[in-house]
Design a protein around this motif. Structure first.
Motif, PDB file in Angstrom:
ATOM      1  N   ALA A  70       0.841  -1.204   0.000  1.00 38.44           N
ATOM      2  CA  ALA A  70       0.000   0.000   0.000  1.00 38.44           C
ATOM      3  C   ALA A  70       0.872   1.248   0.000  1.00 38.44           C
ATOM      4  CB  ALA A  70      -0.944  -0.006   1.199  1.00 38.44           C
ATOM      5  N   THR A  71       1.502   1.500  -1.142  1.00 39.47           N
ATOM      6  CA  THR A  71       2.356   2.658  -1.348  1.00 39.47           C
ATOM      7  C   THR A  71       2.453   2.896  -2.845  1.00 39.47           C
ATOM      8  OG1 THR A  71       4.461   3.679  -0.693  1.00 39.47           O
ATOM      9  CG2 THR A  71       4.557   1.403  -1.456  1.00 39.47           C
ATOM     10  N   THR A  72       3.154   3.943  -3.251  1.00 41.61           N
ATOM     11  CA  THR A  72       3.358   4.215  -4.670  1.00 41.61           C
ATOM     12  C   THR A  72       4.643   3.536  -5.146  1.00 41.61           C
ATOM     13  OG1 THR A  72       4.671   6.203  -4.293  1.00 41.61           O
ATOM     14  CG2 THR A  72       2.250   6.488  -4.406  1.00 41.61           C
ATOM     15  N   PRO A  73       4.762   3.297  -6.460  1.00 36.77           N
ATOM     16  CA  PRO A  73       6.036   2.770  -6.962  1.00 36.77           C
ATOM     17  C   PRO A  73       7.216   3.662  -6.576  1.00 36.77           C
ATOM     18  CG  PRO A  73       4.363   2.535  -8.646  1.00 36.77           C
ATOM     19  CD  PRO A  73       3.746   3.361  -7.525  1.00 36.77           C
ATOM     20  N   SER A  74       7.020   4.972  -6.654  1.00 33.03           N
ATOM     21  CA  SER A  74       8.094   5.906  -6.325  1.00 33.03           C
ATOM     22  C   SER A  74       8.547   5.753  -4.875  1.00 33.03           C
ATOM     23  CB  SER A  74       7.630   7.336  -6.586  1.00 33.03           C
ATOM     24  OG  SER A  74       8.650   8.248  -6.269  1.00 33.03           O
ATOM     25  N   GLU A  75       7.603   5.611  -3.949  1.00 36.30           N
ATOM     26  CA  GLU A  75       7.962   5.453  -2.538  1.00 36.30           C
ATOM     27  C   GLU A  75       8.687   4.131  -2.298  1.00 36.30           C
ATOM     28  OE1 GLU A  75       4.767   7.835   0.129  1.00 36.30           O
ATOM     29  OE2 GLU A  75       3.943   6.238  -1.136  1.00 36.30           O
ATOM     30  N   PHE A  76       8.195   3.054  -2.903  1.00 33.49           N
ATOM     31  CA  PHE A  76       8.848   1.760  -2.703  1.00 33.49           C
ATOM     32  C   PHE A  76      10.266   1.798  -3.254  1.00 33.49           C
ATOM     33  CE2 PHE A  76      10.261  -2.469  -3.270  1.00 33.49           C
ATOM     34  CZ  PHE A  76       9.770  -3.135  -2.161  1.00 33.49           C
ATOM     35  N   LEU A  77      10.422   2.263  -4.488  1.00 31.86           N
ATOM     36  CA  LEU A  77      11.746   2.310  -5.103  1.00 31.86           C
ATOM     37  C   LEU A  77      12.666   3.284  -4.378  1.00 31.86           C
ATOM     38  CD1 LEU A  77      10.578   2.144  -8.818  1.00 31.86           C
ATOM     39  CD2 LEU A  77      11.628   0.299  -7.482  1.00 31.86           C
ATOM     40  N   GLY A  78      12.093   4.356  -3.813  1.00 29.82           N
ATOM     41  CA  GLY A  78      12.878   5.300  -3.023  1.00 29.82           C
ATOM     42  C   GLY A  78      13.464   4.654  -1.779  1.00 29.82           C
TER      43      GLY A  78
END
Length: 160
Positions: A11-19
């Protein structure tokens, strides 16, 4: 060859996970396979770092890896070429990735690791990695999920 692939919805955005992954010291809190981080350098969408990985329960010699970000989509991971990682390159070829895609409820994360062992060590390493690596990767992704979703205790070292 040993290839492990784990998928999970976070439950997060791709950008947050990859960050999270690009912040390698922070990611080491959820991925005990790469601890300890000895040093790291970031230049834009690329991070190079040294670690003493623990794979399939075995502490490995120091390796120097790179992670390369394709924003909002994926991270590719590998070993820096020779002369660095001379021993690691003699033992195996290593590739890994995180692929992220938006889905209902967050982001579908696909974590892949692949090892192609040299004939000299294949007989020993493949059975060990087949037995333990998938469990270790599932634990890593579960801890990353708990960390990003704010579940308490998510980043406790060694929790799996």
């Amino acid at each position: 060859m040993v290839r492990v692939q784990v998928q999970e919805t976070v439950a997060t955005t791709p950008s947050e996970f990859l960050g999270l992954v690009m912040d390698i010291e922070r990611y080491a809190e959820v991925d005990e396979k790469i601890r300890p981080i000895l040093w790291s350098r970031r230049d834009g969408n690329r991070v190079e770092f040294a670690c003493r990985p623990k794979l399939a329960g075995i502490r490995q010699p120091k390796v120097v890896q790179f992670i390369e970000l394709t924003p909002d989509r994926r991270i590719d991971i590998g070993l820096l070429p020779k002369p660095r990682n001379r021993l690691a390159h003699l033992m195996a070829h290593f590739e890994a990735s995180f692929e992220c895609s938006p889905v209902d409820g967050g982001t579908r994360v696909t974590r892949t690791l692949e090892f192609r062992f040299s004939p000299a060590v294949r007989w020993l390493m493949e059975p060990l990695f087949r037995r333990r690596l998938e469990r270790d990767v599932r634990g890593e992704i579960e801890l990353a999920k708990r960390h990003l979703e704010g579940v308490s205790g998510a980043a406790a070292p060694g929790a799996d």
